[in-house]
Design a protein around this motif. Structure first.
Motif, PDB file in Angstrom:
ATOM      1  N   LEU A 213       1.051  -6.716   5.062  1.00  0.00           N
ATOM      2  CA  LEU A 213       0.710  -7.339   6.227  1.00  0.00           C
ATOM      3  C   LEU A 213       1.435  -6.999   7.408  1.00  0.00           C
ATOM      4  O   LEU A 213       3.010  -7.126   7.148  1.00  0.00           O
ATOM      5  CB  LEU A 213       0.803  -8.993   6.122  1.00  0.00           C
ATOM      6  CG  LEU A 213       0.532  -9.781   7.413  1.00  0.00           C
ATOM      7  CD1 LEU A 213      -0.784  -9.449   7.973  1.00  0.00           C
ATOM      8  CD2 LEU A 213       0.585 -11.324   7.012  1.00  0.00           C
ATOM      9  N   TYR A 214       1.143  -6.468   8.438  1.00  0.00           N
ATOM     10  CA  TYR A 214       2.164  -6.003   9.663  1.00  0.00           C
ATOM     11  C   TYR A 214       1.448  -6.206  10.995  1.00  0.00           C
ATOM     12  O   TYR A 214       0.364  -6.411  11.133  1.00  0.00           O
ATOM     13  CB  TYR A 214       2.485  -4.515   9.307  1.00  0.00           C
ATOM     14  CG  TYR A 214       0.916  -3.388   9.506  1.00  0.00           C
ATOM     15  CD1 TYR A 214      -0.073  -3.310   8.917  1.00  0.00           C
ATOM     16  CD2 TYR A 214       0.746  -2.922  10.790  1.00  0.00           C
ATOM     17  CE1 TYR A 214      -1.052  -2.957   8.897  1.00  0.00           C
ATOM     18  CE2 TYR A 214      -0.286  -2.343  11.174  1.00  0.00           C
ATOM     19  CZ  TYR A 214      -1.365  -2.171  10.214  1.00  0.00           C
ATOM     20  OH  TYR A 214      -2.409  -1.573  10.441  1.00  0.00           O
TER      21      TYR A 214
ATOM     22  N   ARG B  53      -3.344  -2.438  -6.298  1.00  0.00           N
ATOM     23  CA  ARG B  53      -3.969  -1.941  -4.828  1.00  0.00           C
ATOM     24  C   ARG B  53      -3.632  -2.625  -3.743  1.00  0.00           C
ATOM     25  O   ARG B  53      -3.375  -3.980  -3.717  1.00  0.00           O
ATOM     26  CB  ARG B  53      -5.579  -2.345  -5.320  1.00  0.00           C
ATOM     27  CG  ARG B  53      -6.679  -1.839  -4.219  1.00  0.00           C
ATOM     28  CD  ARG B  53      -8.172  -2.258  -4.655  1.00  0.00           C
ATOM     29  NE  ARG B  53      -8.184  -3.649  -4.733  1.00  0.00           N
ATOM     30  CZ  ARG B  53      -9.226  -4.304  -5.200  1.00  0.00           C
ATOM     31  NH1 ARG B  53     -10.027  -3.401  -5.665  1.00  0.00           N
ATOM     32  NH2 ARG B  53      -9.331  -5.462  -5.297  1.00  0.00           N
ATOM     33  N   ALA B  54      -3.379  -1.667  -2.803  1.00  0.00           N
ATOM     34  CA  ALA B  54      -2.789  -2.329  -1.523  1.00  0.00           C
ATOM     35  C   ALA B  54      -4.047  -3.010  -0.654  1.00  0.00           C
ATOM     36  O   ALA B  54      -5.000  -2.067  -0.434  1.00  0.00           O
ATOM     37  CB  ALA B  54      -2.190  -1.254  -0.464  1.00  0.00           C
ATOM     38  N   ARG B  55      -3.725  -3.893   0.186  1.00  0.00           N
ATOM     39  CA  ARG B  55      -4.714  -4.609   1.019  1.00  0.00           C
ATOM     40  C   ARG B  55      -3.941  -4.655   2.142  1.00  0.00           C
ATOM     41  O   ARG B  55      -3.237  -5.566   2.446  1.00  0.00           O
ATOM     42  CB  ARG B  55      -5.375  -5.951   0.464  1.00  0.00           C
ATOM     43  CG  ARG B  55      -6.329  -6.333   1.395  1.00  0.00           C
ATOM     44  CD  ARG B  55      -6.734  -7.892   0.737  1.00  0.00           C
ATOM     45  NE  ARG B  55      -7.161  -8.193  -0.342  1.00  0.00           N
ATOM     46  CZ  ARG B  55      -7.638  -9.393  -0.765  1.00  0.00           C
ATOM     47  NH1 ARG B  55      -8.116 -10.159   0.388  1.00  0.00           N
ATOM     48  NH2 ARG B  55      -8.003  -9.608  -1.977  1.00  0.00           N
ATOM     49  N   LEU B  56      -4.512  -3.648   3.202  1.00  0.00           N
ATOM     50  CA  LEU B  56      -3.773  -3.638   4.543  1.00  0.00           C
ATOM     51  C   LEU B  56      -4.402  -4.349   5.492  1.00  0.00           C
ATOM     52  O   LEU B  56      -5.595  -4.450   5.746  1.00  0.00           O
ATOM     53  CB  LEU B  56      -3.733  -2.124   4.971  1.00  0.00           C
ATOM     54  CG  LEU B  56      -2.738  -1.038   4.444  1.00  0.00           C
ATOM     55  CD1 LEU B  56      -3.352   0.135   4.691  1.00  0.00           C
ATOM     56  CD2 LEU B  56      -1.448  -1.503   5.323  1.00  0.00           C
TER      57      LEU B  56
ATOM     58  N   HIS C 167       1.430   2.191   6.165  1.00  0.00           N
ATOM     59  CA  HIS C 167       0.591   3.131   5.041  1.00  0.00           C
ATOM     60  C   HIS C 167       1.408   3.634   3.956  1.00  0.00           C
ATOM     61  O   HIS C 167       1.045   4.014   3.021  1.00  0.00           O
ATOM     62  CB  HIS C 167       0.060   4.099   5.954  1.00  0.00           C
ATOM     63  CG  HIS C 167      -1.391   3.463   6.729  1.00  0.00           C
ATOM     64  ND1 HIS C 167      -2.597   3.654   6.079  1.00  0.00           N
ATOM     65  CD2 HIS C 167      -1.427   2.753   7.811  1.00  0.00           C
ATOM     66  CE1 HIS C 167      -3.363   2.754   6.938  1.00  0.00           C
ATOM     67  NE2 HIS C 167      -2.677   2.368   8.172  1.00  0.00           N
ATOM     68  N   ALA C 168       2.790   3.910   4.272  1.00  0.00           N
ATOM     69  CA  ALA C 168       3.652   4.604   3.198  1.00  0.00           C
ATOM     70  C   ALA C 168       4.146   3.428   2.242  1.00  0.00           C
ATOM     71  O   ALA C 168       4.033   3.786   1.226  1.00  0.00           O
ATOM     72  CB  ALA C 168       5.095   4.923   4.080  1.00  0.00           C
ATOM     73  N   VAL C 169       3.960   2.068   2.498  1.00  0.00           N
ATOM     74  CA  VAL C 169       4.274   1.202   1.632  1.00  0.00           C
ATOM     75  C   VAL C 169       3.296   1.106   0.796  1.00  0.00           C
ATOM     76  O   VAL C 169       3.148   0.917  -0.579  1.00  0.00           O
ATOM     77  CB  VAL C 169       4.519  -0.214   2.258  1.00  0.00           C
ATOM     78  CG1 VAL C 169       4.666  -0.996   1.276  1.00  0.00           C
ATOM     79  CG2 VAL C 169       6.052  -0.423   3.227  1.00  0.00           C
ATOM     80  N   ALA C 170       1.905   1.083   1.401  1.00  0.00           N
ATOM     81  CA  ALA C 170       0.627   1.180   0.863  1.00  0.00           C
ATOM     82  C   ALA C 170       0.598   2.078  -0.357  1.00  0.00           C
ATOM     83  O   ALA C 170      -0.047   2.071  -1.350  1.00  0.00           O
ATOM     84  CB  ALA C 170      -0.559   1.025   1.663  1.00  0.00           C
TER      85      ALA C 170
END
Ligand SMILES: Cc1cc2nc3c(=O)[nH]c(=O)nc-3n(C[C@H](O)[C@H](O)[C@H](O)COP(=O)(O)O)c2cc1C
Length: 197
Positions: free
Chosen positions: A7-8, A33-36, A20-23
């Motif tokens: 969350l950003y 799984r990343a949820r942006l 996106h790099a953290v994801a």
């Protein structure tokens, strides 16, 4: 599959790129799984509303995203050594979840971008951790076992990932900064999976 909520808030794109790099770090861990998600800007006009779905980029976060996640990565640009208002505004809406202890025991990490090298990265990161501690989250930092924390000449702190973007956002992320974002996401996902099990 367990979701890590990334969350950003980002105004000019630096924190978005970090997210996106953290994801990518989250997605490198099997079973995670990343949820942006992002938050809308806040307006001085109280009645102003944004459409439910932004025109482009990550969808806006919903309290259900916090309920569903196994862990949280929270990213904000530095605003006078603190997190940006849109993110704080969203966090101030999470009192109901705090009452229920929804986030208690889930891991969380933070990341930020500043214009200048000594413009308050650590204070921003620490201020972002305060509400997460109130929620009972388990804080995940970036350990010095990550070699980039030693070699970086730009951003990178043990309190969370960081980036020095320059006064006009002219500095791209360095390879060290990018790797530290990845490490934060990967570590968060690994800890989340261990706690879930
Ligand atoms: C109102 C305001 C306050 C800011 N405060 C700081 C600050 O305290 N220290 C700093 O280095 N940069 C500061 N900045 C710069 C942003 O943190 C920086 O440009 C950041 O990389 C922007 O991230 P974004 O591209 O994701 O929006 C500030 C910017 C604004 C608009």
């Amino acid at each position: 599959m367990h979701d890590i909520l990334v969350l950003y808030y980002s105004h000019t794109g630096a924190v978005k790129e970090m997210a996106h790099a953290v994801a990518r770090g989250v997605d490198s861990v099997p079973g995670a799984r990343a949820r942006l998600r992002t938050v809308p800007k806040v307006s001085a006009v109280c009645e102003a509303v944004e459409p439910d779905i932004p025109d482009s980029g990550s969808p806006y976060v919903d309290l259900k995203d916090l309920e569903a996640c196994a862990g949280l990565a929270l990213g904000s640009p530095t605003r006078f050594g603190n997190m940006a208002a849109p993110l704080k505004y969203f966090l101030d809406s999470t009192g109901g979840l705090w009452l229920k202890g929804t986030l208690a025991g889930k891991p969380a990490g933070v990341f930020t971008s500043t214009a200048t090298q000594h413009g308050g990265q650590e204070t921003t990161l620490l201020s972002m951790l305060l509400p997460l501690l109130h929620h009972g989250m388990v804080i995940v930092g970036v350990p010095y076992t990550a070699p980039e924390l030693i070699s970086t000449g730009g951003g990178g702190t043990p309190y969370g990932a960081s980036h020095v973007a320059g006064m006009d956002g002219e500095r791209p992320m360095t390879e060290d900064e990018r790797r530290l974002c990845f490490t934060l996401g990967k570590r968060l996902a690994e800890v989340a999976l261990r706690l879930v099990r």
